[in-house]
Design a protein around this motif. Sequence first.
Motif, short mmCIF file in Angstrom:
data_model
loop_
_atom_site.label_atom_id
_atom_site.label_comp_id
_atom_site.label_asym_id
_atom_site.label_seq_id
_atom_site.Cartn_x
_atom_site.Cartn_y
_atom_site.Cartn_z
N ALA A 39 0.83 -1.20 0.00
CA ALA A 39 0.00 0.00 0.00
C ALA A 39 0.87 1.26 0.00
CB ALA A 39 -0.93 -0.02 1.21
N ALA A 40 1.99 1.20 0.71
CA ALA A 40 2.87 2.38 0.79
C ALA A 40 3.40 2.77 -0.59
CB ALA A 40 4.03 2.11 1.76
N GLY A 41 3.72 1.75 -1.41
CA GLY A 41 4.20 2.03 -2.76
C GLY A 41 3.16 2.79 -3.57
N ILE A 42 1.91 2.37 -3.42
CA ILE A 42 0.82 3.02 -4.14
C ILE A 42 0.57 4.41 -3.56
CG2 ILE A 42 -1.64 2.84 -4.72
CD1 ILE A 42 -1.25 -0.26 -4.40
N PHE A 43 0.57 4.47 -2.24
CA PHE A 43 0.34 5.73 -1.53
C PHE A 43 1.31 6.81 -1.98
CE2 PHE A 43 2.10 8.28 1.93
CZ PHE A 43 1.00 9.01 2.34
N VAL A 87 5.10 3.15 -11.99
CA VAL A 87 6.18 2.23 -11.62
C VAL A 87 6.02 1.76 -10.18
CG1 VAL A 87 8.67 2.04 -11.27
CG2 VAL A 87 7.79 3.17 -13.30
N GLY A 88 5.67 2.70 -9.29
CA GLY A 88 5.50 2.34 -7.88
C GLY A 88 4.40 1.30 -7.69
N VAL A 176 -8.97 7.00 -8.74
CA VAL A 176 -9.27 6.09 -9.86
C VAL A 176 -7.96 5.55 -10.46
CG1 VAL A 176 -10.22 5.95 -12.19
CG2 VAL A 176 -11.51 7.12 -10.39
N ILE A 177 -7.00 6.44 -10.70
CA ILE A 177 -5.74 6.00 -11.31
C ILE A 177 -5.06 4.95 -10.41
CG2 ILE A 177 -3.38 6.72 -11.85
CD1 ILE A 177 -4.47 9.23 -13.07
N GLY A 178 -4.98 5.24 -9.11
CA GLY A 178 -4.31 4.31 -8.20
C GLY A 178 -4.99 2.95 -8.17
#
Lengths: 206, 247
Positions: A39-43, A87-88, A176-178
């Motif tokens: 989740a942190a990578g996405i955050f 990338v994340g 939405v993108i995430g």
Amino acid sequence: MASKQEAGIRRQIELPLSQAVKMARDSIRVRFWRSMITAAGIFLGIAFLESVLMTSAILKSIGDGYDDVVRTRQNWLVVMSLLVSTVGVVNSMLMSVNERYREIGTMKCLGALDRLVVKVFLIEAGFTGFLASVVGAIVGTGAMALVLWVRFGGKFWGALSGASVEVLVNIGIGIVIGTVLALMAAFYPAWRAAKMPPAAALRSEF
Amino acid sequence: MAVTYEYIVRTKDLIKEYTMGGQVLRALDGVSLDIRRGEYISIMGPSGSGKSTLFNMVGGLDKPTSGTVFIDEVDMAQLDAFELAWLRCRKIGYIFQTFNLIPVMTALENVTLPMIFAGISTDDAIEKGIKLLQTVGLGERVHHKPTELSGGQQQRVAIARSFANDPAIILADEPTGNLDLRTGKEIIELLRRMNKESGVTIISATHDLKMIDVSDRVVWIRDGKIDKISARADIDLNVGQMEGEQH
Ligand SMILES: Nc1ncnc2c1ncn2[C@@H]1O[C@H](COP(=O)(O)OP(=O)(O)O)[C@@H](O)[C@H]1O
Ligand SMILES: [Mg+2]
């Protein structure tokens, strides 16, 4: 040679969606800290994107100084932050699927259908991606609001009320993108692992 | 209802080739083997002789390059994904050298998972799961995670899990390979007991000679080919004479 019917071979049933949701939820719960890292990578990706979008919105709303040079630079930053968040998110999801090949192979030995495996991973990814994006969008927007407020002082509030719709839309876009990126990034490795013969999935070392 | 056949598993001219960097390696080289319902059969052979490859073909975990596997006289290649999943869920129970438990699940959750896939209600699955864990001597450990269990205990969980949906076949790949001598012996005895009590067919790939004592037949495999097959009767009748040949 006997027929399938004579031998009593039947077709595996498909589990209801609620079962897949339960499995995804349990999976996130039992590896909570690992899920938090994903989740942190996405955050981080979404927070970066939102901070750039917020800056653009406020600068545009303030008006003076928002010339072609600034606009070009802001657009460039938006593209960069989109790339960084992609990338994340993709990296986070690839890692979280890759380290579970053996588990996928085991589940298939126990009778899991390919589509159940994919479903569980998609629900997990969608859920993680959505929550991380919501938090990322709010934190990214909020942190940049603070910075801009310090920078522009009273002018900031006027600009914010002028750009309020755009800011809300930006937050929606980030979420939405995430979420969509997380789903897409999880789909390919999960589908590949699920359709691989169990023997191959079990052999992989992660 | 299902007809029962004398041979629960048959393989015919089974060949499996692996291609690695342009090199073709023939891991199985024409294996034809008939396995009777209810027997305890050991596949013996040195490391690299093709035991795991045979295990994967018979268990429907990989596809042969050529040749056929029949389960209850049905050609496994004729099964679609749903039927294969059903077979893996209901008809075959798998036991691995590395146990392959799901690390984040408790012993009980591991055992109930195949029942969940079979569509059995959670309550029934839990009740049966506890009973199975008691059978393998882990009644006190149902809520432990694999990391909180010894190797022997993990393998017992795996055995309980393999019996979850009352399979007709138990496939074991070096079930004692990661265990010490005494624990390995206990696992072998447990498998033998379950074979006697439930009539399940046990096919065990191993290079553990302790397995010979409990096996009805031993298939000796070398370089992907069957070397010879010795029946328990032969071994019993010719004690002493056969001894040198067995090892
Ligand atoms: N996935 C694979 N890719 C390439 N070669 C393999 C693969 N699996 C097994 N082999 C090779 O096939 C042979 C038989 O292997 P295996 O069936 O694992 O033997 P055993 O289980 O008896 O030790 C070995 O030479 C092994 O290196
Ligand atoms: Mg092996």
